[in-house]
Motif scaffolding. Structure first.
Motif, short mmCIF file in Angstrom:
data_model
loop_
_atom_site.label_atom_id
_atom_site.label_comp_id
_atom_site.label_asym_id
_atom_site.label_seq_id
_atom_site.Cartn_x
_atom_site.Cartn_y
_atom_site.Cartn_z
N THR A 16 -7.05 -0.83 -5.15
CA THR A 16 -7.06 -2.33 -5.10
C THR A 16 -5.81 -2.91 -5.97
OG1 THR A 16 -9.50 -2.73 -5.69
CG2 THR A 16 -8.04 -4.48 -6.30
N TYR A 17 -5.08 -3.93 -5.15
CA TYR A 17 -3.60 -4.22 -5.44
C TYR A 17 -3.97 -5.73 -5.84
CZ TYR A 17 -2.73 -0.26 -2.72
OH TYR A 17 -2.76 1.13 -2.33
N GLY A 41 -0.25 -12.45 5.14
CA GLY A 41 1.04 -12.91 5.00
C GLY A 41 1.25 -13.36 3.48
N ALA A 42 0.25 -14.00 3.14
CA ALA A 42 0.27 -14.57 1.60
C ALA A 42 0.31 -13.67 0.52
CB ALA A 42 -0.98 -15.57 1.62
N VAL A 43 0.10 -12.18 0.76
CA VAL A 43 0.09 -11.61 -0.22
C VAL A 43 1.29 -10.51 0.10
CG1 VAL A 43 -2.05 -12.04 -1.27
CG2 VAL A 43 -1.99 -10.29 0.54
N GLY A 44 1.94 -10.68 0.98
CA GLY A 44 2.93 -9.55 1.33
C GLY A 44 2.60 -8.60 2.65
N LEU A 45 1.33 -8.82 3.05
CA LEU A 45 0.75 -7.95 4.01
C LEU A 45 0.75 -8.52 5.34
CD1 LEU A 45 -2.23 -6.58 2.09
CD2 LEU A 45 -0.25 -5.29 2.34
N ASP A 46 1.91 -8.69 6.12
CA ASP A 46 1.94 -9.17 7.27
C ASP A 46 1.32 -8.38 8.39
OD1 ASP A 46 3.73 -11.47 6.38
OD2 ASP A 46 5.48 -10.36 6.76
N GLU A 47 0.82 -8.93 9.50
CA GLU A 47 0.21 -7.87 10.44
C GLU A 47 -1.07 -7.56 9.90
OE1 GLU A 47 2.80 -5.44 12.32
OE2 GLU A 47 4.17 -6.92 12.49
N TYR A 48 -1.52 -8.01 8.83
CA TYR A 48 -2.83 -7.57 8.27
C TYR A 48 -3.83 -8.77 8.04
CZ TYR A 48 -1.16 -2.97 6.83
OH TYR A 48 -0.48 -1.77 6.57
N VAL A 121 2.90 1.37 1.86
CA VAL A 121 4.07 1.20 2.46
C VAL A 121 4.58 -0.35 2.65
CG1 VAL A 121 5.73 1.84 4.49
CG2 VAL A 121 4.20 3.42 3.42
N ALA A 122 3.50 -0.96 3.29
CA ALA A 122 3.71 -2.47 3.60
C ALA A 122 4.00 -3.39 2.31
CB ALA A 122 2.52 -2.95 4.25
N LEU A 123 3.27 -2.96 1.27
CA LEU A 123 3.79 -3.55 0.13
C LEU A 123 5.05 -3.35 -0.75
CD1 LEU A 123 0.16 -3.67 -1.63
CD2 LEU A 123 1.65 -5.44 -0.70
N GLY A 124 5.44 -2.12 -0.16
CA GLY A 124 6.85 -1.69 -0.64
C GLY A 124 6.60 -0.73 -1.88
N LEU A 125 5.48 -0.41 -2.18
CA LEU A 125 5.35 0.50 -3.28
C LEU A 125 5.54 2.09 -2.89
CD1 LEU A 125 1.88 -0.95 -4.30
CD2 LEU A 125 3.91 -1.07 -5.34
#
Length: 169
Positions: A16-17, A41-48, A121-125
């Motif tokens: 969980t993030y 996209g609101a939480v940085g996960l574009d295309e999810y 990867v999508a979150l940049g972690l």
């Protein structure tokens, strides 16, 4: 201005993030009900796509899917969200919040519905893993460099051996 935490669960790896959202990003969640899908996209996960699964207000009152609106209601519960009975037949009057996300919401729980990639990867972690074709090309280049290094080392050893032979004489 709405501001709250969004807890995004990844069902693929069970993690969980947590994300703080405010302003325009928070407005994407306002007025939505539990069970609805929202753009990530609101939480940085574009295309999810995220599905709203729960939440709570500032005082910790849980949101229940069976309570309409965003108001506070008292319900006689025999289990489920907001009450865990310890005996058979136990019931208790509990104050809960409705299923609609509002200004009073402090936390929203969401689950990723469709994910093709690695969420970390999508979150940049994490860094993305290189493609196999790119990795093979890199390995081939490294093998070629290793072969050149081995050849150079062998030539240097031969030169050193011939120098040793001339000094022994």
């Amino acid at each position: 201005m709405a501001e709250f935490q969004v807890a995004v669960a990844d069902p693929r790896d069970g993690r969980t993030y947590q994300h703080e959202v405010d302003g325009q990003d928070a407005n994407r969640f306002l007025g939505r009900e539990l069970g609805e899908e929202v753009d990530g996209g609101a939480v940085g996960l574009d295309e999810y796509t995220l599905e709203l699964t729960g939440g709570s207000d500032e005082t910790g009152r849980p949101m229940r899917a069976d309570v309409p609106g965003a108001q506070i209601r008292e319900r006689l519960l025999d289990g489920g969200v907001g009450f865990n009975p310890t005996r058979d037949g136990e019931r208790k009057r509990i104050t809960v919040r409705g299923r609609q996300v509002s200004e009073e919401t402090a936390q929203v729980n969401a689950t990723i519905v469709d994910s093709d990639d690695n969420v970390r990867v999508a979150l940049g972690l994490e860094e993305p893993e290189p493609d196999e074709d790119a990795a093979d090309a890199t390995d081939d280049a490294a093998d070629a460099d290793d072969g050149a290094d081995e050849t150079a080392d062998a030539e240097a050893d031969e030169a050193a051996d011939s120098d040793d032979e001339t000094t022994d004489a």
